[in-house]
Design a protein around this motif. Structure first.
Motif, short mmCIF file in Angstrom:
data_model
loop_
_atom_site.label_atom_id
_atom_site.label_comp_id
_atom_site.label_asym_id
_atom_site.label_seq_id
_atom_site.Cartn_x
_atom_site.Cartn_y
_atom_site.Cartn_z
N VAL A 172 57.91 114.42 13.67
CA VAL A 172 58.35 115.75 13.25
C VAL A 172 58.08 116.02 11.77
CG1 VAL A 172 60.12 115.94 15.01
CG2 VAL A 172 60.69 114.91 12.81
N TYR A 173 57.87 114.96 10.99
CA TYR A 173 57.67 115.15 9.56
C TYR A 173 56.27 115.65 9.21
CZ TYR A 173 62.18 112.99 8.60
OH TYR A 173 63.52 112.72 8.53
N TRP A 174 55.41 115.78 10.18
CA TRP A 174 54.05 116.24 9.87
C TRP A 174 54.07 117.65 9.28
CZ3 TRP A 174 51.19 120.43 11.48
CH2 TRP A 174 51.67 121.15 12.58
N THR A 175 55.02 118.47 9.74
CA THR A 175 55.09 119.84 9.24
C THR A 175 55.46 119.87 7.75
OG1 THR A 175 57.40 120.04 9.97
CG2 THR A 175 55.68 120.80 11.49
N HIS A 176 56.25 118.89 7.29
CA HIS A 176 56.63 118.83 5.89
C HIS A 176 55.40 118.67 5.00
CE1 HIS A 176 61.08 117.75 6.63
NE2 HIS A 176 60.53 118.07 7.79
N PHE A 177 54.49 117.79 5.43
CA PHE A 177 53.27 117.57 4.65
C PHE A 177 52.29 118.73 4.81
CE2 PHE A 177 54.95 113.26 5.13
CZ PHE A 177 54.95 112.87 3.80
N ALA A 178 52.32 119.38 5.96
CA ALA A 178 51.45 120.54 6.15
C ALA A 178 51.87 121.68 5.21
CB ALA A 178 51.51 121.00 7.61
N VAL A 179 53.17 121.90 5.10
CA VAL A 179 53.67 122.94 4.20
C VAL A 179 53.36 122.58 2.75
CG1 VAL A 179 55.76 124.04 3.30
CG2 VAL A 179 55.48 123.73 5.76
N ALA A 180 53.61 121.32 2.37
CA ALA A 180 53.32 120.87 1.01
C ALA A 180 51.83 121.03 0.71
CB ALA A 180 53.75 119.42 0.82
N GLY A 181 50.99 120.73 1.69
CA GLY A 181 49.54 120.87 1.51
C GLY A 181 49.14 122.32 1.32
N ALA A 182 49.77 123.24 2.06
CA ALA A 182 49.46 124.66 1.93
C ALA A 182 49.85 125.18 0.55
CB ALA A 182 50.18 125.45 3.02
N VAL A 183 51.03 124.77 0.08
CA VAL A 183 51.48 125.18 -1.25
C VAL A 183 50.55 124.62 -2.32
CG1 VAL A 183 53.36 125.06 -2.94
CG2 VAL A 183 53.88 125.38 -0.52
N PHE A 184 50.14 123.36 -2.13
CA PHE A 184 49.27 122.73 -3.12
C PHE A 184 47.88 123.37 -3.13
CE2 PHE A 184 46.60 119.16 -4.75
CZ PHE A 184 47.14 119.15 -6.03
N ALA A 185 47.41 123.79 -1.97
CA ALA A 185 46.11 124.46 -1.90
C ALA A 185 46.14 125.76 -2.71
CB ALA A 185 45.74 124.75 -0.45
#
Length: 200
Positions: free
Chosen positions: A142-155
């Protein structure tokens, strides 16, 4: 190493207050460090991440106040240290990999490749967040979404950093201060994810 560095729209001359927005926006890192520290009660890993975010705050603030080459190096090193520690922690905490330390040289190798392609440390960090999200999504963690959101913000943050010099004629203050604000969010998100994952 004491050479003057003028790399941002906001900086027009030497002086401690030559980049007020770039300097003050570093407070986002301090806020992130305090929040992670408070969240990580009794969690040494979380406290370590909070301290490393605090170092990013200190180094980046000094750089944007002094605008010297040695301060720029300290700024980059503080970010690199956080990233290297984090990739090792990811391998150990999410995958229980006994040779988790190997994640650090693997990331450095990725950084060398992206640097040769013109991306450097920050592009490799974005790729790393994407890899974390993909690996966890593959095993339905379930934690994959946490990194996906962080990646989107970082992009978004990385795009604003790249735009800084291109918008000087239209936005004298530039966009680098937004890079700081959004990166404070990114460091908080990934650190919060690590702390939550380590909770019983």
């Amino acid at each position: 190493m004491t050479d003057y560095v003028d790399g941002y729209c906001e900086r027009v001359a030497p002086g401690l207050w030559g980049e007020p927005l770039n300097s003050l926006s570093n407070l986002a890192f301090l806020v992130a460090a305090v929040l992670v520290w408070r969240l990580a009660t009794g969690n040494r890993t979380g406290r370590l991440l909070a301290v490393l975010i605090g170092l990013v705050f200190a180094a980046s603030t000094v750089f944007h106040l002094l605008a010297t080459r040695w301060a720029a190096t300290a700024d980059s090193v503080s970010i690199l240290v956080f990233v290297l520690v984090y990739v090792v922690l990811f391998a150990r905490v999410f995958y229980n990999w006994r040779l988790a330390w190997l994640a650090a040289p693997a990331f450095l190798a990725l950084t060398v490749v992206t640097a040769l392609l013109g991306g450097g440390l920050y592009l490799s960090a974005l790729i790393g967040l994407g890899i974390f999200a993909a690996l966890l999504a593959f095993r339905r963690d379930v934690y994959w979404t946490h990194f996906a959101v962080a990646g989107a913000v970082f992009a978004l943050s990385l795009s604003l950093r790249a735009l800084d010099r291109d918008v000087c004629d239209y936005v004298p203050a530039g966009t680098h201060f937004l890079w700081h604000l959004l990166n404070g969010v990114v460091l908080y998100l990934v650190s919060r994810t690590m702390v939550k994952r380590l909770r019983p």
